[in-house]
Design a protein around this motif. Structure first.
Motif, short mmCIF file in Angstrom:
data_model
loop_
_atom_site.label_atom_id
_atom_site.label_comp_id
_atom_site.label_asym_id
_atom_site.label_seq_id
_atom_site.Cartn_x
_atom_site.Cartn_y
_atom_site.Cartn_z
N VAL A 138 45.58 21.74 37.52
CA VAL A 138 45.00 22.41 36.35
C VAL A 138 43.61 22.91 36.69
N THR A 139 43.13 23.79 35.83
CA THR A 139 41.73 24.21 35.84
C THR A 139 41.06 23.53 34.66
N ALA A 140 39.92 22.89 34.89
CA ALA A 140 39.23 22.17 33.83
C ALA A 140 37.74 22.44 33.89
N ALA A 141 37.14 22.60 32.73
CA ALA A 141 35.68 22.67 32.63
C ALA A 141 35.18 21.25 32.39
N VAL A 142 34.23 20.83 33.22
CA VAL A 142 33.72 19.46 33.13
C VAL A 142 32.20 19.50 33.19
N GLU A 143 31.61 18.38 32.82
CA GLU A 143 30.17 18.22 32.95
C GLU A 143 29.93 17.13 33.99
N TRP A 144 29.33 17.52 35.13
CA TRP A 144 29.01 16.52 36.14
C TRP A 144 27.85 15.65 35.66
N ALA A 172 32.72 39.99 20.94
CA ALA A 172 33.42 39.05 21.80
C ALA A 172 34.92 39.29 21.72
N VAL A 173 35.62 39.09 22.83
CA VAL A 173 37.07 39.25 22.88
C VAL A 173 37.67 37.99 23.48
N PRO A 174 38.94 37.70 23.16
CA PRO A 174 39.56 36.50 23.75
C PRO A 174 39.61 36.58 25.27
N ALA A 175 39.31 35.49 25.92
CA ALA A 175 39.43 35.40 27.38
C ALA A 175 40.86 34.99 27.71
N ARG A 176 41.57 35.85 28.38
CA ARG A 176 42.99 35.64 28.59
C ARG A 176 43.32 34.89 29.88
N ALA A 177 42.33 34.31 30.51
CA ALA A 177 42.58 33.57 31.74
C ALA A 177 41.51 32.51 31.90
N PRO A 178 41.81 31.44 32.61
CA PRO A 178 40.78 30.43 32.87
C PRO A 178 39.64 31.02 33.68
N ALA A 179 38.46 30.43 33.55
CA ALA A 179 37.33 30.86 34.35
C ALA A 179 37.58 30.49 35.81
N SER A 180 37.04 31.29 36.73
CA SER A 180 37.15 30.96 38.14
C SER A 180 36.24 29.76 38.42
N GLY A 181 36.57 29.01 39.45
CA GLY A 181 35.78 27.80 39.69
C GLY A 181 35.80 27.37 41.13
N VAL A 182 35.60 26.09 41.35
CA VAL A 182 35.50 25.51 42.67
C VAL A 182 36.53 24.39 42.80
N ALA A 183 37.06 24.21 44.00
CA ALA A 183 37.99 23.11 44.24
C ALA A 183 37.26 21.78 44.22
N VAL A 184 38.01 20.71 44.06
CA VAL A 184 37.42 19.37 44.04
C VAL A 184 36.57 19.14 45.28
#
Length: 435
Positions: free
Chosen positions: A409-415, A330-342
């Protein structure tokens, strides 16, 4: 040499808050001697209360830990303290491993070789068909009784549920366990949560409707598509063997560890790790369990990414998965994960619920969101002004507010049906922050 992790990533590996605090106490360089790092091997000797120092080492590629201290926590405070030193560039590189560390790594290599040989062996014989048929009959009878019970509840009304529900649900859960339908039994064990809602009769009726839908789906399973039939069986409580999952075609990607959460329920510890595929955009949930005092799987480190094959459990909306094979450390992830807009979240969730209507949570990465309020409720707000409320358990999300600084911001959430539960976000330096 393995790229160093941040302090937050190291502390996220701790089994509890006490271990985090204790690790800070042993992370001073003066506590350590004979330290070294070589590739993915990290080791050191930490002064303890006795005359002989504790020997701690970490395989950074997993990660995996070993320490000669008597602690039953994994990783122990010495392994965590050593990792904190390494993350702060406090461990010098070494040409060779210490002999005791080299011995441990050799043992790990031999064990991995044996595991690979076992994986290549032919699968075991067929399961006992008679026993499987007997279980099907018991489950079918138990769910037929459940359907009758639900019909009686609706016919007589729900007004007495506050007084009688707890005892009835407990008795029903026991009968469903006897009928070998533990998934449905668990549903009734947690139904008291509906009473937190002001409109609890409507909420309870909705819960009963979903249980009834599952019972009917099981009764008519032969008419369902194969993937939906698998979903129904797993929701009822049928287990899918690990070997069966690993035999399914895997999906290879660079999987980023976007969130991690530990829980304790019924004297059993569980760890939920959420992954996000860099190329596929798919999400996966890796679950591990352990009794109190035993270590949980710590091989997936928050804020890192790993090139790996992931095998999903079968189902109409696959989410739970296993790591099948890894292709490097494993290596450090240097950027936020891609995602979806609100604005894209409702459609995404609707697609999931169309495939699996019993889904109670789903991981999301939301991008370009601002933290705002709608009356008394906190929300993530998109460019259009559309907002998605946060789960009540999030309280006042001051940490998320502080990291955002008023910016998107970019945020990881649990719906969940009750709102979004914040998990992690990324700061202005693209470092992952646990919420």
């Amino acid at each position: 040499m393995t790229e160093r992790w941040s302090r937050d990533q190291v502390l996220a590996l701790a089994p509890d808050a006490a271990s985090q605090k204790a690790a800070g106490g042993v992370s001073a360089p003066r506590k350590w001697s004979a330290m070294g790092v070589n590739g993915s091997a990290l080791w050191g000797e930490c002064a303890g209360s006795g005359s002989k120092p504790y020997q701690a080492c970490v395989d950074l590629s997993e990660p995996a830990y070993r320490c000669s201290c008597p602690s039953r926590k994994f990783p122990c405070k010495h392994a965590l303290g050593l990792l904190l030193l390494w993350s702060a560039d406090g461990v010098p590189p070494a040409a060779e491993l210490a002999p005791w560390a080299a011995e441990w790594f050799a043992q790990r290599a031999a064990k991995a070789e044996k595991a690979a040989e076992k994986k290549a062996e032919p699968a075991a014989g067929k399961p006992d068909e008679g026993r499987a048929r007997q279980r099907e009959e018991r489950v079918t009878a138990g769910l037929a009784e459940l359907e009758r019970w639900l019909s009686d509840q609706v016919a007589s009304g729900l007004s007495d549920a506050r007084q009688t529900g707890l005892a009835e649900w407990s008795d029903l859960a026991k009968r469903l366990v006897d009928a070998q339908a533990p998934g449905l039994a668990g549903t009734f064990s947690g139904l008291t949560r509906v009473f937190r809602d002001e409109n609890w009769p409507g909420r309870l009726l909705g819960e009963y409707a979903m249980v009834h839908l599952l019972a009917v789906a099981h009764r008519r399973a032969a008419e369902l598509p194969g993937d939906l039939r698998e979903t129904v069986r797993q929701r009822v409580g049928y287990q899918v063997a690990r070997e069966t999952v690993l035999a399914l075609p895997p999906i290879r990607d660079e999987w980023q560890v976007i969130a991690l959460r530990d829980e304790e329920r019924d004297r059993l510890l569980s760890r939920r790790v959420w992954l996000h595929g860099r190329a596929t955009g798919r999400v996966a949930l890796v679950l591990s369990f352990a009794p109190p005092g035993q270590p949980l799987d710590a091989s997936l480190v928050l804020g890192t990414r790993v090139d790996a094959d992931v095998s999903y459990y079968p189902g109409a909306a696959p989410l739970r998965a296993l790591i099948a094979d890894r292709y490097g450390a494993a290596v450090p992830a240097r950027a936020p994960a891609s995602g979806v807009a609100v604005e894209g979240v409702p459609q995404l969730v609707a697609d999931v619920l169309t495939r699996d209507p019993w889904t109670e949570s789903w991981p999301l990465v939301i991008t370009g969101a601002r933290v705002g309020r709608d009356g008394k409720e906190w929300c993530l707000v998109g460019d259009s002004g559309q907002g998605l409320r946060l789960h009540p358990s999030a309280g006042d999300p001051w940490k998320l507010v502080a990291v955002s600084g008023g910016r998107p911001v970019t945020a990881a959430v649990e719906w969940t049906p009750d709102g979004l539960r914040p998990l992690t976000t990324w700061d202005e330096n693209d470092e992952v922050v646990v919420l």
